[in-house]
Each structure stands twice: as structure tokens, then as C-alpha cells.
Design an enzyme around this catalytic site. Sequence first.
Site: not given
Ligand SMILES: C[S@@+](CC[C@H](N)C(=O)[O-])C[C@H]1O[C@@H](n2cnc3c(N)ncnc32)[C@H](O)[C@@H]1O
Length: 214
Positions: A60, A62, A102, A127, A167
Site C-alpha cells: 500500500g 504507493w 486479479d 507496480d 513497472k
Molecule cells: C511490488 S508489489 C507492489 C508494491 C506497492 N506498489 C506498494 O508500494 O506497496 C507488486 C504487487 O502486484 C500484485 N500483483 C501481481 N500480479 C497481479 C495481478 N494479476 N492482479 C493484481 N495484483 C497483482 C502482487 O500481489 C503484489 O502485491
Amino acid sequence: MAKNKLNKNWLHDHINDPYVKLAQKEGYRARAAYKLKEIDEDEKLIKPGQVIVDLGSTPGSWSQYARNKLAGLEGGGIRGTIIGLDMLPMDPIADVHFIQGDFREEDSLRQLEAILDGRQVDLVLSDMAPNLSGVAIADAARVEHLIDLAIEFAQAHMKPTGSVLVKCFNGTGYNELVHKFRAEFKTVTSKKPKASRDKSSEIFLLGKILKNPH
Ligand SMILES: C[S@@+](CC[C@H](N)C(=O)[O-])C[C@H]1O[C@@H](n2cnc3c(N)ncnc32)[C@H](O)[C@@H]1O
């Protein structure tokens, strides 16, 4: 290198990381906040009144940063809307909507649309990072798929003058992604903020102003 040593090195780097310390001090849930902060300070992306979608929002940081930027001076509520979405749960953040789902699934899109209720988005942040298999071509395809969906979402729900920040990874498939961004946006910039570790091939692509809004 043995796995134990790798874990120890990671832990050592993590504990001594200035952004980890800063995040703890400033109340951010992840050091990732400072990646968005640097890009935002460079590009002036986040402004009060905006509608912002934060894809892959958990844990969370961002959304926390965006919330701070939209916060009113008197500490009451925010001016604007932030919608976070992640397949993992996220602890609540005041004034931030959250959808657990998702992004590749239709149901998540429907839930996003329900909260938007016809409003257009100013800024799409992603991200999202898929689970990587280590097979470069397969991983590049997964990253590209998520970015394609983010662009599709922007085409359908973003103001023509809006921006998309995603990203990606500077490796297999990266040039194709830049190409794709150039086809979709009038201005395309790649960003490697200081908080993004040098060792990581992570890089952010920023597209501004849709060339062919729907
Ligand atoms: C690097 S983390 C994000 C960190 C966040 N920006 C923060 O600042 O706290 C990447 C996130 O992308 C989510 N993610 C990856 N593929 C996804 C998808 N298909 N749908 C939803 N979330 C997804 C993962 O569950 C993970 O929590």
C-alpha cells in the site's frame, strides 16, 4: 551462491537500506513509496482532485503516497479518488478504495468500473509484478500481458490527457514494450528512480497523453 548466503546478503542490504529506514520513519508500508515519490516529483503526476488507479497496490505504499498528495490541508479527507487493486489483501488506508482481485480477471475490471461510476481516470499506476519463473521469454510474456491490460484499461477509462506509469524489466521484451508505449502515448519516458535498486533490472515506463483514445 548458496541460498542461505543470498538470504543473509538480502537481509543485510535491507536493514542498511536508507529507504527502508526512511519508510519506517515516515510511516510508509514499503520502500517502494520513494520510487513513486521521485518520479512524481520529476513529472508532477499527482495533483489534488485526480482519480487515480493503483494496480498491484499491496502492501500500500504507493496508495499511501498518493493519499498524502491528495490530502486536504486541515487533515479532513482527500480531494480526489484513489482505487487500489491487488490479488493479495491490503490493510485499509483511510480514503483509499481497495479491490482484492486479479487484474487479469473480468470481475476485477467490473469492480473497478463500479467504483469509477462513469468517472474518467487521470492516472493509472501499475507496480504489478507477476511471479517470475526464471524463464526469460515466459516471464517477459507475463509482464507484457499485465502491461497490455493496463494500457487497455487506460484506453477505455482514462482521460485522453492522462498518464500511465508501469513497472517493467529492462531485459527480454523491454524494447517491444517501449515500442508499444510509443504507439499509444504522445510522450514516453523511462524512469529508474534512485530507490530502485541498481542490481534490479526494474525500470518504469511513463506514457503521457493517449494518441488514440477510445
Ligand atoms: C511490488 S508489489 C507492489 C508494491 C506497492 N506498489 C506498494 O508500494 O506497496 C507488486 C504487487 O502486484 C500484485 N500483483 C501481481 N500480479 C497481479 C495481478 N494479476 N492482479 C493484481 N495484483 C497483482 C502482487 O500481489 C503484489 O502485491
